[in-house]
Design a protein around this motif. Structure first.
Motif, PDB file in Angstrom:
ATOM      1  N   ALA A 318     -59.869 -67.227 -27.711  1.00 32.01           N
ATOM      2  CA  ALA A 318     -61.281 -67.604 -27.649  1.00 32.01           C
ATOM      3  C   ALA A 318     -62.110 -66.762 -28.622  1.00 32.01           C
ATOM      4  O   ALA A 318     -63.014 -67.270 -29.298  1.00 32.01           O
ATOM      5  N   THR A 319     -61.798 -65.482 -28.698  1.00 26.59           N
ATOM      6  CA  THR A 319     -62.497 -64.602 -29.646  1.00 26.59           C
ATOM      7  C   THR A 319     -62.191 -65.005 -31.080  1.00 26.59           C
ATOM      8  O   THR A 319     -63.076 -65.007 -31.946  1.00 26.59           O
ATOM      9  N   ARG A 320     -60.939 -65.334 -31.338  1.00 33.19           N
ATOM     10  CA  ARG A 320     -60.546 -65.749 -32.690  1.00 33.19           C
ATOM     11  C   ARG A 320     -61.340 -66.962 -33.153  1.00 33.19           C
ATOM     12  O   ARG A 320     -61.781 -67.044 -34.308  1.00 33.19           O
ATOM     13  N   ASP A 321     -61.519 -67.918 -32.260  1.00 36.69           N
ATOM     14  CA  ASP A 321     -62.201 -69.151 -32.626  1.00 36.69           C
ATOM     15  C   ASP A 321     -63.657 -68.919 -33.027  1.00 36.69           C
ATOM     16  O   ASP A 321     -64.257 -69.762 -33.712  1.00 36.69           O
ATOM     17  N   GLN A 322     -64.228 -67.802 -32.610  1.00 33.59           N
ATOM     18  CA  GLN A 322     -65.620 -67.485 -32.931  1.00 33.59           C
ATOM     19  C   GLN A 322     -65.754 -66.577 -34.152  1.00 33.59           C
ATOM     20  O   GLN A 322     -66.866 -66.239 -34.549  1.00 33.59           O
ATOM     21  N   SER A 323     -64.631 -66.171 -34.752  1.00 36.95           N
ATOM     22  CA  SER A 323     -64.674 -65.197 -35.846  1.00 36.95           C
ATOM     23  C   SER A 323     -64.550 -65.892 -37.211  1.00 36.95           C
ATOM     24  O   SER A 323     -64.113 -67.039 -37.323  1.00 36.95           O
ATOM     25  N   LYS A 324     -64.921 -65.151 -38.243  1.00 39.92           N
ATOM     26  CA  LYS A 324     -64.899 -65.666 -39.614  1.00 39.92           C
ATOM     27  C   LYS A 324     -63.468 -65.911 -40.079  1.00 39.92           C
ATOM     28  O   LYS A 324     -62.576 -65.100 -39.830  1.00 39.92           O
ATOM     29  N   LYS A 325     -63.275 -67.022 -40.799  1.00 39.20           N
ATOM     30  CA  LYS A 325     -61.941 -67.403 -41.253  1.00 39.20           C
ATOM     31  C   LYS A 325     -61.896 -67.492 -42.772  1.00 39.20           C
ATOM     32  O   LYS A 325     -62.853 -67.948 -43.410  1.00 39.20           O
ATOM     33  N   ILE A 326     -60.788 -67.032 -43.357  1.00 42.57           N
ATOM     34  CA  ILE A 326     -60.548 -67.186 -44.791  1.00 42.57           C
ATOM     35  C   ILE A 326     -59.123 -67.690 -45.016  1.00 42.57           C
ATOM     36  O   ILE A 326     -58.288 -67.655 -44.112  1.00 42.57           O
ATOM     37  N   LYS A 327     -58.880 -68.146 -46.245  1.00 43.86           N
ATOM     38  CA  LYS A 327     -57.543 -68.605 -46.614  1.00 43.86           C
ATOM     39  C   LYS A 327     -56.885 -67.541 -47.481  1.00 43.86           C
ATOM     40  O   LYS A 327     -57.454 -67.110 -48.489  1.00 43.86           O
ATOM     41  N   VAL A 328     -55.689 -67.126 -47.079  1.00 41.48           N
ATOM     42  CA  VAL A 328     -54.984 -66.040 -47.765  1.00 41.48           C
ATOM     43  C   VAL A 328     -53.688 -66.578 -48.371  1.00 41.48           C
ATOM     44  O   VAL A 328     -52.971 -67.356 -47.736  1.00 41.48           O
ATOM     45  N   GLY A 329     -53.393 -66.133 -49.605  1.00 48.28           N
ATOM     46  CA  GLY A 329     -52.151 -66.507 -50.273  1.00 48.28           C
ATOM     47  C   GLY A 329     -51.214 -65.323 -50.402  1.00 48.28           C
ATOM     48  O   GLY A 329     -51.654 -64.191 -50.642  1.00 48.28           O
ATOM     49  N   LEU A 330     -49.925 -65.558 -50.221  1.00 46.41           N
ATOM     50  CA  LEU A 330     -48.909 -64.505 -50.292  1.00 46.41           C
ATOM     51  C   LEU A 330     -47.935 -64.844 -51.425  1.00 46.41           C
ATOM     52  O   LEU A 330     -47.455 -65.979 -51.516  1.00 46.41           O
ATOM     53  N   VAL A 331     -47.651 -63.856 -52.270  1.00 51.78           N
ATOM     54  CA  VAL A 331     -46.716 -64.055 -53.372  1.00 51.78           C
ATOM     55  C   VAL A 331     -45.440 -63.274 -53.088  1.00 51.78           C
ATOM     56  O   VAL A 331     -45.462 -62.043 -53.037  1.00 51.78           O
ATOM     57  N   GLN A 332     -44.342 -63.987 -52.900  1.00 53.09           N
ATOM     58  CA  GLN A 332     -43.032 -63.372 -52.703  1.00 53.09           C
ATOM     59  C   GLN A 332     -42.238 -63.583 -53.995  1.00 53.09           C
ATOM     60  O   GLN A 332     -41.681 -64.649 -54.232  1.00 53.09           O
ATOM     61  N   GLY A 333     -42.178 -62.528 -54.818  1.00 54.36           N
ATOM     62  CA  GLY A 333     -41.615 -62.663 -56.153  1.00 54.36           C
ATOM     63  C   GLY A 333     -40.107 -62.747 -56.198  1.00 54.36           C
ATOM     64  O   GLY A 333     -39.542 -63.308 -57.133  1.00 54.36           O
ATOM     65  N   ASN A 334     -39.414 -62.170 -55.217  1.00 54.83           N
ATOM     66  CA  ASN A 334     -37.953 -62.165 -55.147  1.00 54.83           C
ATOM     67  C   ASN A 334     -37.329 -61.592 -56.423  1.00 54.83           C
ATOM     68  O   ASN A 334     -36.394 -62.169 -56.997  1.00 54.83           O
ATOM     69  N   MET A 335     -37.829 -60.445 -56.834  1.00 52.98           N
ATOM     70  CA  MET A 335     -37.279 -59.773 -58.009  1.00 52.98           C
ATOM     71  C   MET A 335     -36.032 -58.975 -57.633  1.00 52.98           C
ATOM     72  O   MET A 335     -35.991 -58.352 -56.568  1.00 52.98           O
ATOM     73  N   GLU A 336     -35.039 -58.993 -58.513  1.00 55.94           N
ATOM     74  CA  GLU A 336     -33.872 -58.152 -58.292  1.00 55.94           C
ATOM     75  C   GLU A 336     -34.270 -56.688 -58.421  1.00 55.94           C
ATOM     76  O   GLU A 336     -35.239 -56.345 -59.107  1.00 55.94           O
ATOM     77  N   LEU A 337     -33.504 -55.826 -57.768  1.00 53.90           N
ATOM     78  CA  LEU A 337     -33.879 -54.414 -57.714  1.00 53.90           C
ATOM     79  C   LEU A 337     -33.979 -53.779 -59.094  1.00 53.90           C
ATOM     80  O   LEU A 337     -34.924 -53.052 -59.391  1.00 53.90           O
ATOM     81  N   HIS A 338     -33.015 -54.035 -59.936  1.00 57.59           N
ATOM     82  CA  HIS A 338     -32.947 -53.335 -61.210  1.00 57.59           C
ATOM     83  C   HIS A 338     -33.107 -54.278 -62.403  1.00 57.59           C
ATOM     84  O   HIS A 338     -32.848 -53.894 -63.537  1.00 57.59           O
ATOM     85  N   LYS A 339     -33.534 -55.516 -62.129  1.00 56.59           N
ATOM     86  CA  LYS A 339     -33.821 -56.473 -63.196  1.00 56.59           C
ATOM     87  C   LYS A 339     -35.172 -57.107 -62.908  1.00 56.59           C
ATOM     88  O   LYS A 339     -35.259 -58.186 -62.329  1.00 56.59           O
ATOM     89  N   ARG A 340     -36.236 -56.422 -63.328  1.00 59.96           N
ATOM     90  CA  ARG A 340     -37.581 -56.844 -62.947  1.00 59.96           C
ATOM     91  C   ARG A 340     -38.469 -57.116 -64.162  1.00 59.96           C
ATOM     92  O   ARG A 340     -39.686 -57.020 -64.093  1.00 59.96           O
ATOM     93  N   GLY A 341     -37.833 -57.468 -65.240  1.00 63.00           N
ATOM     94  CA  GLY A 341     -38.596 -57.709 -66.462  1.00 63.00           C
ATOM     95  C   GLY A 341     -39.581 -58.853 -66.348  1.00 63.00           C
ATOM     96  O   GLY A 341     -40.615 -58.859 -67.038  1.00 63.00           O
ATOM     97  N   ARG A 342     -39.313 -59.843 -65.467  1.00 55.33           N
ATOM     98  CA  ARG A 342     -40.188 -61.003 -65.312  1.00 55.33           C
ATOM     99  C   ARG A 342     -41.213 -60.813 -64.199  1.00 55.33           C
ATOM    100  O   ARG A 342     -41.990 -61.740 -63.916  1.00 55.33           O
ATOM    101  N   ALA A 343     -41.245 -59.671 -63.573  1.00 54.36           N
ATOM    102  CA  ALA A 343     -42.093 -59.483 -62.392  1.00 54.36           C
ATOM    103  C   ALA A 343     -43.565 -59.742 -62.680  1.00 54.36           C
ATOM    104  O   ALA A 343     -44.245 -60.465 -61.935  1.00 54.36           O
ATOM    105  N   ARG A 344     -44.081 -59.172 -63.751  1.00 54.91           N
ATOM    106  CA  ARG A 344     -45.503 -59.342 -64.085  1.00 54.91           C
ATOM    107  C   ARG A 344     -45.826 -60.819 -64.328  1.00 54.91           C
ATOM    108  O   ARG A 344     -46.805 -61.352 -63.799  1.00 54.91           O
ATOM    109  N   GLN A 345     -44.989 -61.492 -65.116  1.00 51.44           N
ATOM    110  CA  GLN A 345     -45.220 -62.895 -65.442  1.00 51.44           C
ATOM    111  C   GLN A 345     -45.176 -63.772 -64.191  1.00 51.44           C
ATOM    112  O   GLN A 345     -46.038 -64.643 -63.988  1.00 51.44           O
ATOM    113  N   VAL A 346     -44.183 -63.550 -63.330  1.00 54.49           N
ATOM    114  CA  VAL A 346     -44.034 -64.359 -62.119  1.00 54.49           C
ATOM    115  C   VAL A 346     -45.225 -64.184 -61.192  1.00 54.49           C
ATOM    116  O   VAL A 346     -45.787 -65.167 -60.672  1.00 54.49           O
TER     117      VAL A 346
END
Length: 616
Positions: A318-346
């Motif tokens: 009930a409290t949630r329904d009365q509170s301000k709402k926004i839309k949030v985006g999550l980026v899961q890049g799935n970069m390899e541990l030691h091969k992250r050359g594309r991380a910035r671009q992705v």
């Protein structure tokens, strides 16, 4: 095999007596003292035959004996008769005394080890990761029965053994983590993982010892087990903190008591039911009726948790329904541990996609940008190379480095910080948080600065410095309490973040790639979900390889990713603030329980009088 208390075999009676005498603690009460002097059943048979022979007065064995030898025999007969009297008294006392007085195991040694093994197998199956959660409500019953009436020393061994099995199964991924995280060879990783399981098993050993020690001094065995379990979850040091209450992370109805007493409170609900069930099963071994208070307490606490959960979920929604709402985006890049050359671009490309979907805020994972930034100019450099391309408020994970002047004796010239940065829609860096709880072996090596050679042996281990500030990141008029990596599974730490910053949103950035495609990422999420319930706030959690998720204030997962996939997620988040009992008191009630258990291990409860005896 389960044996009635009053008809133990010769071997069991001796094992019990030996176990009681070998414990360094003093006898728990008069019954324990009497037990040490009892003749075993085999001796009684032999003595009765001897008495019959002597009564004839003409046995060849007695002919030619002198007065001194006959006097010794008379003394032995007297002792045997006294022993028989003591046995009868003790047997009567066992029937009259409330169970919990004295040290009288209700199962044979072999059965006790078998029951400890069974609990060791069941507990991780009922826990998060494997997630057969109903098993959590019966998994501890075998161990409770195995520990009943054991000496503290024997209980410690049983608890440690069972705990080792639990952790070896539940934390099997430690081998891969050590191999990848620290660069150890497989054999050394298996050895270290085994040692970590031994250390983790010590938590169950502590719990079992406290229980046996306090129960042996006459305190109610059910309360002793519950109290000992709470103490073990509170005080025992672990590399990866965990709470058995996470077994019900997929059952929001049973999670809600976390806002009263944190994850330990949820654990206690589960353990109390196990104690009640064990009471129902073990009392036939005493040939006694089950203790109604123990049964009512175990079932009643579960019923309370269900009712409280239903009420709180309705109220929070009930409290949630009365509170301000926004839309949030999550980026899961799935970069390899030691091969992250594309991380910035992705990450830049994926953030642009989310911006087109109309998100108000984007969150990246821990250390999403592979390159490090100098603390002297990181704001300008990050804007120039990364954030100016985003054009949406974004929480970015990265690494800072700071020159050490003069270098210490180790020759180390730089120190690093695992950090989170708040970038506004223009790309300006308007906030920063540095991780405080560093992961041993991964982000630093204990004594590594004192003995630099350790870093040569563990080449993949980092050299990070601890952050110091609890200040939140600012997003317009809102505040984000940010946690990096496993800071989200430490209730006391998050309590401090919330107390200092008064945030209206929780954010966690992590990278569980080190653990591989195992149960660990799911266990991590399960443990983190309780922070939402404890503080009645949304949790936005982004990991490099999963599981990324949005969790609402009652512990429900709004949306989550798969593991080891490049993904973006979008979900609604409400800004909320509620002051909870746990946020106010923290772990104080459990420290009080710890103090009471310490007293219970020292003080002996006065034996009830026959006219006033109950069953507790």
């Amino acid at each position: 095999m389960v044996l009635p208390q009053a008809s133990m075999s010769v071997e069991d009676e001796k094992a019990t007596s030996d176990g009681a005498n070998s414990d360094s603690a003093p006898p728990t009460d008069a019954l324990a003292d009497d037990a040490d002097e009892q003749p075993d059943a085999g001796d009684e048979t032999d003595h009765s035959e001897g008495e019959g022979a002597e009564s004839l007065g003409s046995s060849p064995a007695t002919e030619g004996e002198g007065p001194q030898q006959r006097s010794k025999k008379r003394k032995k007969k007297k002792k045997r008769r006294q022993g028989q009297d003591d046995t009868e008294k003790q047997s009567s006392a066992k029937d009259d005394d409330p169970p919990g007085w004295g040290v009288h195991p209700i199962v044979s040694p072999g059965t006790a080890w078998g029951l400890a093994t069974l609990s060791g197998l069941l507990c991780p199956i009922g826990f998060a990761g494997i997630d057969v959660w109903p098993l959590a409500f019966v998994a501890w019953v075998p161990l409770i029965i195995a520990l009943r009436g054991q000496t503290a020393k024997r209980a410690l061994a049983l608890g440690w053994y069972s705990g080792f099995i639990m952790t070896a199964i539940g934390f099997y991924w430690l081998v891969e983590m050590l191999e990848v995280f620290s660069g150890f060879p497989l054999a050394l990783s298996i050895l270290f993982a085994g040692l970590l399981c031994v250390q983790k098993g010590g938590r169950m050993a502590l719990m079992a010892w406290l229980y046996a020690r306090a129960a042996g001094r006459g305190w109610h065995h059910g309360l002793c087990f519950i109290g000992a379990f709470a103490v073990s979850e509170l005080v025992y040091p672990l590399l990866f903190p965990w709470y058995y209450g996470a077994s019900v992370h997929n059952v929001p109805l049973l999670m809600q008591t976390a806002d009263l007493g944190g994850p330990i409170m949820v654990s206690i609900v589960i353990i109390a039911f196990n104690v009640g069930l064990a009471e129902l099963l073990e009392r036939p071994m005493f040939r006694q009726a089950a203790d109604k208070r123990t049964l009512i307490g175990g079932v009643g606490l579960l019923v309370f948790a269900v009712i409280y959960g239903a009420v709180r979920i309705s109220s929070v929604d009930a409290t949630r329904d009365q509170s301000k709402k926004i839309k949030v985006g999550l980026v899961q890049g799935n970069m390899e541990l030691h091969k992250r050359g594309r991380a910035r671009q992705v990450h830049i490309q994926r953030t642009r996609e989310l911006r087109k979907e109309g998100v108000d805020l984007v969150v990246w994972s821990e250390a999403a940008i592979p390159s490090s930034f100098n603390v002297t100019n990181y704001q300008a450099r990050m804007k120039r190379t990364v954030t100016r391309f985003l054009r949406v408020p974004t929480v970015v994970g990265g690494i800072l480095r700071e020159k050490i002047d003069p270098p210490p004796e180790t020759g180390r010239k730089w120190r690093s910080f695992n950090a989170a940065f708040m970038a506004d829609e223009k790309g300006n860096i308007v906030g920063r948080y540095d991780k405080q709880y560093l992961l041993m072996f991964g982000e630093y090596l204990p004594l590594g600065d004192t003995f630099p050679v350790l870093y040569k042996w563990s080449p993949n281990s980092g050299r990070f410095a601890h952050g110091t500030s609890f200040e939140p990141l600012h997003f317009g008029e809102h505040k984000l309490a940010t946690m990096i990596c496993y800071e989200d599974i430490i209730p006391t730490f998050v309590n401090k973040l919330v107390a200092v910053g008064d945030p209206d949103l929780l954010v966690n950035m992590t990278n569980d790639t080190w653990f591989g495609d195992t149960t660990e990422p799911w266990i991590h999420l399960a443990l983190a979900k309780f922070r939402s319930v404890e503080h009645r706030r949304y949790l936005v959690r982004v990991t490099n390889s999963g599981v990324s998720a949005i969790v609402d204030p009652v512990g429900r997962v709004v949306v989550h990713s798969d593991t080891f996939k490049e993904q973006v997620l979008v979900g609604d988040v409400h800004f909320m603030r509620q002051r909870t009992v746990f946020a106010t008191l923290g772990q104080a009630p459990w420290w009080l329980v710890t103090a009471l258990m310490a007293l219970g291990c020292v003080l002996r409860r006065r034996r009830p009088s026959p006219s006033a005896q109950g069953t507790g």
